[in-house]
Write a protein that holds these residues in place. Structure first.
Motif, short mmCIF file in Angstrom:
data_model
loop_
_atom_site.label_atom_id
_atom_site.label_comp_id
_atom_site.label_asym_id
_atom_site.label_seq_id
_atom_site.Cartn_x
_atom_site.Cartn_y
_atom_site.Cartn_z
N LEU A 59 0.83 -1.21 0.00
CA LEU A 59 0.00 0.00 0.00
C LEU A 59 0.86 1.26 0.00
O LEU A 59 0.50 2.26 -0.62
CB LEU A 59 -0.93 -0.01 1.21
CG LEU A 59 -2.04 -1.07 1.21
CD1 LEU A 59 -2.81 -1.05 2.51
CD2 LEU A 59 -2.99 -0.85 0.03
N PHE A 60 2.00 1.21 0.70
CA PHE A 60 2.91 2.36 0.72
C PHE A 60 3.46 2.63 -0.68
O PHE A 60 3.46 3.78 -1.15
CB PHE A 60 4.06 2.12 1.70
CG PHE A 60 5.12 3.19 1.65
CD1 PHE A 60 4.92 4.42 2.25
CD2 PHE A 60 6.32 2.95 0.96
CE1 PHE A 60 5.90 5.41 2.18
CE2 PHE A 60 7.29 3.92 0.89
CZ PHE A 60 7.09 5.17 1.51
N ILE A 61 3.89 1.58 -1.36
CA ILE A 61 4.42 1.74 -2.72
C ILE A 61 3.33 2.24 -3.65
O ILE A 61 3.56 3.13 -4.49
CB ILE A 61 4.99 0.40 -3.22
CG1 ILE A 61 6.22 0.00 -2.39
CG2 ILE A 61 5.37 0.48 -4.70
CD1 ILE A 61 6.75 -1.39 -2.68
N ASP A 62 2.14 1.69 -3.50
CA ASP A 62 1.00 2.10 -4.32
C ASP A 62 0.69 3.59 -4.13
O ASP A 62 0.48 4.32 -5.09
CB ASP A 62 -0.22 1.25 -3.95
CG ASP A 62 -1.41 1.53 -4.85
OD1 ASP A 62 -1.27 1.40 -6.08
OD2 ASP A 62 -2.47 1.88 -4.31
N LYS B 276 -6.72 5.07 0.94
CA LYS B 276 -7.16 3.85 1.62
C LYS B 276 -7.70 2.81 0.65
O LYS B 276 -8.86 2.37 0.75
CB LYS B 276 -8.24 4.20 2.67
CG LYS B 276 -7.70 4.96 3.87
CD LYS B 276 -6.86 4.05 4.75
CE LYS B 276 -6.42 4.74 6.03
NZ LYS B 276 -5.65 3.85 6.91
N VAL B 277 -6.87 2.42 -0.29
CA VAL B 277 -7.25 1.36 -1.23
C VAL B 277 -7.42 0.06 -0.46
O VAL B 277 -6.60 -0.29 0.38
CB VAL B 277 -6.18 1.19 -2.32
CG1 VAL B 277 -6.56 0.05 -3.25
CG2 VAL B 277 -6.01 2.47 -3.10
N LEU C 191 -4.81 -9.54 -4.59
CA LEU C 191 -3.72 -9.98 -3.71
C LEU C 191 -4.22 -10.28 -2.30
O LEU C 191 -3.73 -11.21 -1.64
CB LEU C 191 -2.62 -8.91 -3.66
CG LEU C 191 -1.79 -8.70 -4.91
CD1 LEU C 191 -0.84 -7.53 -4.72
CD2 LEU C 191 -1.00 -9.97 -5.25
N TYR C 192 -5.18 -9.47 -1.86
CA TYR C 192 -5.67 -9.60 -0.48
C TYR C 192 -7.19 -9.71 -0.50
O TYR C 192 -7.89 -8.70 -0.34
CB TYR C 192 -5.22 -8.41 0.36
CG TYR C 192 -3.73 -8.27 0.43
CD1 TYR C 192 -2.99 -9.02 1.34
CD2 TYR C 192 -3.04 -7.41 -0.42
CE1 TYR C 192 -1.61 -8.91 1.41
CE2 TYR C 192 -1.66 -7.29 -0.36
CZ TYR C 192 -0.95 -8.05 0.55
OH TYR C 192 0.42 -7.95 0.61
N PRO C 193 -7.72 -10.88 -0.72
CA PRO C 193 -9.18 -11.06 -0.76
C PRO C 193 -9.81 -10.84 0.61
O PRO C 193 -9.11 -10.64 1.60
CB PRO C 193 -9.34 -12.52 -1.21
CG PRO C 193 -8.05 -13.18 -0.83
CD PRO C 193 -6.99 -12.14 -0.97
N ALA C 194 -11.12 -10.89 0.65
CA ALA C 194 -11.86 -10.62 1.89
C ALA C 194 -11.39 -11.53 3.02
O ALA C 194 -11.14 -12.72 2.81
CB ALA C 194 -13.35 -10.80 1.65
N SER D 140 -5.51 -0.01 -8.94
CA SER D 140 -4.97 -0.39 -7.63
C SER D 140 -5.99 -1.20 -6.83
O SER D 140 -5.63 -2.18 -6.16
CB SER D 140 -4.58 0.86 -6.83
OG SER D 140 -3.53 1.55 -7.47
N GLY D 141 -7.25 -0.78 -6.90
CA GLY D 141 -8.30 -1.51 -6.18
C GLY D 141 -8.39 -2.95 -6.65
O GLY D 141 -8.51 -3.88 -5.83
#
Length: 467
Positions: free
Chosen positions: A13-16, A71-72, A137-140, A130-131
């Motif tokens: 998230l930081f890189i994004d 806050k993606v 990468l990070y599902p629910a 990004s979303g």
């Protein structure tokens, strides 16, 4: 979800976020170098340009944090787009006045406007791409909810189900099943939500989750919020937590009152043309009164007359029953629908603030009749009257028109216990976003209700008569 994989989410998230901030700053840089810098009496060279770009990115980051535009994976895509566009717009306003001061003249605004359009397109593309990547990468998270009181737990589960991309409430377990049964199941889930449970088992579960590094979402009790606002202290070698419980200190009240006078004065001047137009529209529609005066409570249950532009038909409460507006309230006039959606009906309260009845930021003032109904079921509701009522506030920004009184109380107490002038500024800036996303905060109560839903089921589980 693989917990090792989760550890790298912050880095991703930081890189994004860094990619977006760099992209937006580069757009500003192109405009600066190709247009504005050429107009300066003394053009900037390499080092001066880099300082300006660094300052722009820093300001952009601050506004992005305030509006939560980065806050993606946490907020909805539409919310992220609106939030980040608003953050970028505020940054560009600051940057425009900054470079105008450097040039010692008001510069042409056209290039900044074109740059803003380009930046908006960049934000839309970034949010969508990004979303999609973050969700892949990070599902629910596979979540289990532990509860003691079914009603608030079901309400929370329903809210979480609206974000199926982030949470998947796979199971709900009543704490009556016992500690051993619960802990035996926790390893099957990515996270646990603890909602309205007795203190003894709640504390044991929290310690277990901490020991085994299990992500925990805790719905706070009122006592938790009071403790969070306390100061750390020591008596020799014994740690103490000190809760003063007296509202705002005299120095904070003085600063708050001074800022109220300044901000309400500026607000009245800026809003004057809009108030005149609104007043004319109301009068021309049905010839009725322009203003609507209503008795409300402020600090220490003091009564005052709250001013609003009338958004309903004349004698909307001719039956004598005090009620909030419902989702499709027929009493609201066509003009009223518009001014309520953009919050112009609240503008006359700037005079309440200037007079000293209200503050710019604080708990929303309730009518005595409705306050009495809430207080009957929830005696702690009067806790929010430790400070002046406000035009905007934590409950107004985070909550909705139909947010339950118990949740509004907790949001207001979070504000009171953690009060700071900086927090006031942040809440004022966040209020601007509500104008652009009214559906997030203006949802009315259900048809047939007079107040927001509250029942005894909604209050906290009691432990031997104490929360």
């Amino acid at each position: 979800m693989n917990r090792d994989k989760e550890k790298y989410k912050r880095v991703a998230l930081f890189i994004d976020s860094l990619v977006l901030l760099t992209w937006l700053t580069s757009a500003f840089g192109i405009i600066w170098i190709n247009f504005y810098n050429a107009q300066m009496q003394n053009s900037f060279f390499a080092k001066g340009n880099w300082v300006l770009f660094g300052l722009y990115m820093a300001i952009l980051w601050v506004f992005s944090k305030i509006y939560r535009g980065l806050k993606v994976g946490t907020l909805k895509t539409a919310d992220i787009i609106v939030s980040q566009i608003l953050a970028t717009f505020c940054t560009n306003v600051v940057a425009y006045f900054q470079i105008s001061l450097i040039a010692r003249q008001m510069l042409e605004i056209g290039p900044m406007f074109i740059g803003m359009l380009y930046q908006s397109a960049v934000i839309v593309i970034w949010a969508l791409v990004s979303g999609a990547i973050i969700r892949n990468l990070y599902p629910a998270k596979n979540v289990v909810m532990l509860y003691g009181n079914e009603h608030p737990a079901m309400m929370l589960a329903e809210k979480m189900s609206r974000r199926s991309d982030k949470y998947l409430v796979s199971e709900m377990i009543n704490v009556s099943m016992g500690f051993d049964y619960i802990t035996g199941r926790l390893e099957e889930f990515d996270a646990v939500v603890i909602c309205d449970t007795p203190n003894d088992i709640r504390n044991d579960i929290l310690k277990y989750c901490f020991k085994h590094s299990i992500r925990t979402y805790l719905v706070p009790k009122i006592s938790d919020i009071i403790v969070r606002g306390s100061d750390n202290n020591e008596l020799f070698d014994t740690p103490l937590i000190t809760s003063k419980n007296d509202g705002l200190g005299i120095e904070k009240r003085a600063i708050k009152r001074l800022s109220d006078i300044i901000m309400s004065s500026i607000g009245i001047v800026i809003a004057a043309p809009f108030m005149i137009i609104t007043a004319l529209a109301i009068k021309l529609y049905d010839g009725g009164p322009i203003l609507y005066k209503q008795t409300r409570y402020t600090i220490d249950k003091k009564e005052f007359k709250l001013l609003k532009f009338r958004s309903m038909v004349v004698n909307a409460e001719s039956d004598g029953v005090a009620r909030l507006a419902s989702a499709k309230d027929k009493r609201i006039t066509p003009v009223g629908k518009i001014i309520r959606k953009i919050r112009f009906d609240e503008l006359p309260q700037l005079f309440n603030i200037f007079k000293g009845d209200m503050s710019v930021v604080g708990p929303r003032p309730e009518r005595p009749e409705i306050h009495a109904q809430y207080e009957k079921e929830m005696p702690e509701f009067s806790f929010r009257l430790k400070v002046k009522a406000g035009l905007t506030g934590n409950a107004q920004v985070v909550g909705k028109y139909n947010t339950t009184p118990y949740d509004k109380l907790k949001l207001d107490l979070m504000y009171i216990e953690k009060y700071s002038f900086a927090q006031d500024i942040m809440l004022i800036l966040k209020t601007i976003k509500i104008i652009f996303m009214p559906e997030e905060s203006t949802e009315g109560i259900k048809e047939g209700q007079a107040t927001a839903e509250i029942t005894k089921k909604e209050t906290e589980v009691k432990d031997n008569g104490k929360t």
